[in-house]
Scaffold this motif. Sequence first.
Motif, PDB file in Angstrom:
ATOM      1  N   SER A 130      13.720  37.444  15.481  1.00  0.00           N
ATOM      2  CA  SER A 130      13.172  38.657  14.877  1.00  0.00           C
ATOM      3  C   SER A 130      14.236  39.244  13.953  1.00  0.00           C
ATOM      4  O   SER A 130      15.365  38.762  13.910  1.00  0.00           O
ATOM      5  CB  SER A 130      12.783  39.671  15.949  1.00  0.00           C
ATOM      6  OG  SER A 130      13.938  40.091  16.658  1.00  0.00           O
ATOM      7  N   GLU A 147      11.179  35.557  10.420  1.00  0.00           N
ATOM      8  CA  GLU A 147      10.729  36.022  11.727  1.00  0.00           C
ATOM      9  C   GLU A 147       9.808  34.997  12.382  1.00  0.00           C
ATOM     10  O   GLU A 147       8.951  34.401  11.728  1.00  0.00           O
ATOM     11  CB  GLU A 147       9.976  37.347  11.579  1.00  0.00           C
ATOM     12  CG  GLU A 147      10.862  38.550  11.378  1.00  0.00           C
ATOM     13  CD  GLU A 147      10.076  39.854  11.474  1.00  0.00           C
ATOM     14  OE1 GLU A 147       9.256  40.115  10.580  1.00  0.00           O
ATOM     15  OE2 GLU A 147      10.284  40.585  12.458  1.00  0.00           O
ATOM     16  N   GLY A 148       9.981  34.814  13.670  1.00  0.00           N
ATOM     17  CA  GLY A 148       9.119  33.922  14.423  1.00  0.00           C
ATOM     18  C   GLY A 148       9.581  32.481  14.461  1.00  0.00           C
ATOM     19  O   GLY A 148       9.075  31.694  15.254  1.00  0.00           O
ATOM     20  N   SER A 160      15.912  41.766  14.280  1.00  0.00           N
ATOM     21  CA  SER A 160      17.048  42.282  15.049  1.00  0.00           C
ATOM     22  C   SER A 160      18.044  41.190  15.456  1.00  0.00           C
ATOM     23  O   SER A 160      19.098  41.504  16.003  1.00  0.00           O
ATOM     24  CB  SER A 160      16.557  43.000  16.307  1.00  0.00           C
ATOM     25  OG  SER A 160      15.857  42.101  17.148  1.00  0.00           O
ATOM     26  N   ASP A 161      17.719  39.966  15.207  1.00  0.00           N
ATOM     27  CA  ASP A 161      18.655  38.869  15.478  1.00  0.00           C
ATOM     28  C   ASP A 161      19.606  38.637  14.309  1.00  0.00           C
ATOM     29  O   ASP A 161      20.497  37.774  14.393  1.00  0.00           O
ATOM     30  CB  ASP A 161      17.895  37.578  15.783  1.00  0.00           C
ATOM     31  CG  ASP A 161      17.137  37.639  17.098  1.00  0.00           C
ATOM     32  OD1 ASP A 161      15.957  37.233  17.134  1.00  0.00           O
ATOM     33  OD2 ASP A 161      17.734  38.109  18.087  1.00  0.00           O
ATOM     34  N   ARG A 189      12.157  31.876  18.271  1.00  0.00           N
ATOM     35  CA  ARG A 189      11.322  32.936  17.690  1.00  0.00           C
ATOM     36  C   ARG A 189      12.152  34.172  17.315  1.00  0.00           C
ATOM     37  O   ARG A 189      12.014  35.244  17.905  1.00  0.00           O
ATOM     38  CB  ARG A 189      10.204  33.320  18.648  1.00  0.00           C
ATOM     39  CG  ARG A 189       9.247  32.177  18.930  1.00  0.00           C
ATOM     40  CD  ARG A 189       8.136  32.627  19.876  1.00  0.00           C
ATOM     41  NE  ARG A 189       8.646  33.020  21.175  1.00  0.00           N
ATOM     42  CZ  ARG A 189       9.009  32.198  22.134  1.00  0.00           C
ATOM     43  NH1 ARG A 189       8.918  30.884  21.922  1.00  0.00           N
ATOM     44  NH2 ARG A 189       9.438  32.650  23.286  1.00  0.00           N
ATOM     45  N   PRO A 193      11.716  39.049   6.816  1.00  0.00           N
ATOM     46  CA  PRO A 193      10.342  39.287   7.292  1.00  0.00           C
ATOM     47  C   PRO A 193       9.361  38.283   6.702  1.00  0.00           C
ATOM     48  O   PRO A 193       9.625  37.637   5.712  1.00  0.00           O
ATOM     49  CB  PRO A 193      10.050  40.712   6.793  1.00  0.00           C
ATOM     50  CG  PRO A 193      11.026  40.963   5.706  1.00  0.00           C
ATOM     51  CD  PRO A 193      12.236  40.128   5.981  1.00  0.00           C
TER      52      PRO A 193
END
Lengths: 109, 115
Positions: free
Chosen positions: A79, A14-15, A81-82, A77, A109
Amino acid sequence: LAKTTQPISMDSYEGQEVNITCSHNNIATNDYITWYQQFPSQGPRFIIQGYKTKVTNEVASLFIPADRKSSTLSLPRVSLSDTAVYYCLVGDMPNDMRFGAGTRLTVKP
Amino acid sequence: DARVTQTPRDKVTEMGQEVTMRCQPILGHNTVFWYRQTMMQGLELLAYFRNRAPLDDSGMPKDRFSAEMPDATLATLKIQPSEPRDSAVYFCASGTDRLTRDTQYFGPGTRLTVL
């Protein structure tokens, strides 16, 4: 027939920014490059399309070098959900544009 | 928010039965595509229509599959007789070639199970 080659899978966190490269060495002069995203149990969704240089929308950027023999989908970036399968298509319907295996992106995560 | 609709969403049938899947493309779109997706084969293009005329159905088994567009608001994919190997998710997509090049908008799919 413009064949495409892309990695089977990629992992990210993430990010982070994720770049997925697609090779299409025999792309024709009139061919466009189109990327789709598919979540489980859903149909593919159009993300972005380009012909040359750089295209950006609210979801992603598409970088195409001058020789157009490859393209890079950039997701800023990411998340969780990607997490999805990303397909690169090159050509014109109906003869050329075929969905390959795609790149399965897993965002952790 | 215009969307492609497909019916039914799920279909379970027995081998030998006729199956009809329906698709309503987005109003104003002039291209319609039918795909089949399985784990083994991925997304396969079955048929392609432009302005209701079939332009490419080379990916479709001709002996048992047929695709039609009775009007601009309805596309159908029929399998007769169905076989277990037809079990897959069938997607319909529509688009317009008048703006971006053949961008496709996919429906939610019909999950077909042939027993």
